[in-house]
Design an enzyme around this catalytic site. Structure first.
Site, PDB file in Angstrom:
ATOM      1  N   HIS A  22       7.070   4.660 -17.695  1.00 33.63           N
ATOM      2  CA  HIS A  22       6.192   4.556 -17.425  1.00 33.63           C
ATOM      3  C   HIS A  22       5.131   4.635 -15.732  1.00 33.63           C
ATOM      4  O   HIS A  22       5.488   4.392 -14.781  1.00 33.63           O
ATOM      5  CB  HIS A  22       5.311   6.584 -17.441  1.00 33.63           C
ATOM      6  CG  HIS A  22       5.271   7.124 -16.267  1.00 33.63           C
ATOM      7  ND1 HIS A  22       3.798   7.680 -15.995  1.00 33.63           N
ATOM      8  CD2 HIS A  22       6.193   8.563 -16.059  1.00 33.63           C
ATOM      9  CE1 HIS A  22       3.768   8.779 -15.747  1.00 33.63           C
ATOM     10  NE2 HIS A  22       5.437   9.202 -15.193  1.00 33.63           N
ATOM     11  N   SER A  28       4.080  12.725 -10.734  1.00 36.88           N
ATOM     12  CA  SER A  28       4.277  10.991 -11.013  1.00 36.88           C
ATOM     13  C   SER A  28       3.999  10.225 -10.114  1.00 36.88           C
ATOM     14  O   SER A  28       3.437  10.033  -9.162  1.00 36.88           O
ATOM     15  CB  SER A  28       4.264  10.973 -12.126  1.00 36.88           C
ATOM     16  OG  SER A  28       3.945  11.376 -13.549  1.00 36.88           O
ATOM     17  N   ASP A  36      -2.612   5.097 -17.262  1.00 38.01           N
ATOM     18  CA  ASP A  36      -0.875   5.736 -17.756  1.00 38.01           C
ATOM     19  C   ASP A  36      -0.728   4.986 -19.254  1.00 38.01           C
ATOM     20  O   ASP A  36      -1.370   5.144 -19.926  1.00 38.01           O
ATOM     21  CB  ASP A  36      -0.149   5.117 -16.846  1.00 38.01           C
ATOM     22  CG  ASP A  36       1.199   5.908 -16.367  1.00 38.01           C
ATOM     23  OD1 ASP A  36       2.375   6.252 -16.917  1.00 38.01           O
ATOM     24  OD2 ASP A  36       1.271   6.734 -15.157  1.00 38.01           O
TER      25      ASP A  36
END
Length: 365
Positions: free
Chosen positions: A55, A216, A21
């Protein structure tokens, strides 16, 4: 699928999940002691613990957060995270140039003892080297899980790496059991998972959580579900873990006729954990063999052209981000419930089952 009850059987202990990520911050209260920084090979370790967006850290917490000091508690708090950072949208030019190659990262993970590879990102570029790396990781027994993408309302492009053979494509549903309008659909959708109204870090300051939505988040919850099962059945293969998720998924259609929106249905790991005698099938049988052999097709049933698979979206965009309330961004297709509670106490990530209905589309052969 009540989390507190599942945790009496499994917390994901003994299972390592690679989070590929934007990087993972190992110092948030919820991730202290959960991130195995020293297990990232030096060749692909560039800024693995420097999350420039928040994230990757959010995905790690949804998977294995402990809930300490009011932080997010993940669905598999006993699992461990191995962090990786690749070239994704939002990085400066220098970092993009230095970021490890996606294919190299997947191959490095394949050669480690990580069991699950969480890929909460995507784009519409079909890259042969990444496809080859995915095939290699499959040969090494890894379970790869990726979001199908969030652009269904605009262009619904075929999303990679979710569309590669041997990668489990995850669609997103909301807390009332509806498929997000943003959640990309097609014959590469394999399973659905909660992905709307989910708390994630607002930004890389890690000061507060925001309500987010995206495939996600759905991917992270799917990876955590797989970790719970694999921890309870350590002798199973990736094929058997996936087969058990497919067999127990919530759906009201025939198993051999998967939906282009929800695949084989909504994940329900509780159904696996509550049955100690469950038969996961053959260790060497790929439960997605039919899909992997047929390959990805578009809405007309045709295979995409090379030009359609190589757009200008580079680097790949992450399949998530913070948004406002998602009620207007969902479309009814089932009635499974999910919610996340912040804080160190109480049940977190509680998912309840129900019947699927309304939107249902057969896959083309």
């Amino acid at each position: 699928m009540k989390a507190d009850e599942m945790w009496k059987v499994s917390t994901g202990q003994g299972v390592k999940v690679a989070v590929v990520d934007t990087g993972v911050n190992p110092d948030t209260p919820s991730l202290k002691g959960q991130v195995l920084v020293n297990e990232v090979p030096k060749a692909v370790a560039y800024k693995a613990t420097d999350d420039y967006l928040g994230h990757g850290t959010s995905m790690a917490e949804l998977i294995a957060g402990t809930g300490a000091e009011g932080g997010l508690k993940g669905l598999a708090p006993g699992a461990k995270i191995v962090p990786y950072r690749i070239a994704l949208k939002g990085q400066n030019k220098s970092d993009l140039e230095k970021a490890p190659d996606e294919a190299a990262v997947i191959r490095a993970i394949a050669d480690s003892d990580v069991k699950i590879i969480n890929m909460s990102y995507g784009g519409n570029i079909d890259e042969p080297d990444v496809k080859a790396a995915v095939k290699y990781a499959h040969s090494k027994g890894k379970l790869m899980i990726a979001g199908t993408g969030n652009d269904a309302q605009e262009k619904n492009f075929i999303g990679y790496p979710a569309a590669y053979p041997y990668v489990v494509g995850i669609a997103a549903s909301d807390k009332s059991g509806t498929v997000g309008k943003f959640s990309e659909h097609g014959n590469y959708v394999d399973l659905a998972s909660p992905g709307l109204d989910v708390p994630t870090w607002c930004d890389n300051t890690f000061r507060s959580y925001c309500t987010g939505q995206g495939t996600s988040q759905a991917t992270a919850i799917a990876s955590a579900s797989a970790a719970l099962i694999w921890s309870a059945h350590p002798d199973w293969t990736a094929n058997q873990v996936l087969a058990s998720l497919i067999d127990t998924a919530g759906r009201d259609w025939a198993k051999d006729d998967p939906s282009t929106y929800l695949g084989y249905g909504l994940i329900r790991p509780r159904k696996v954990l509550e049955n100690s005698a469950i038969n996961p099938g053959s260790a060497g049988t790929d439960p997605l063999a039919k899909e992997n052999a047929a390959g990805v097709t578009d809405a007309t049933g045709a295979k995409p052209s090379a030009s359609a698979s190589t757009s200008s979206q580079a680097p790949k965009d992450t399949s998530g981000g913070q948004t406002s309330a998602a009620g207007s961004s969902s479309e009814s297709s089932d009635n499974t419930t999910m919610w996340v509670a912040l804080g160190a106490a109480g049940a977190v990530l509680v998912i309840g089952g129900g019947a699927f209905a309304v939107i249902r589309s057969r896959r083309g052969a």
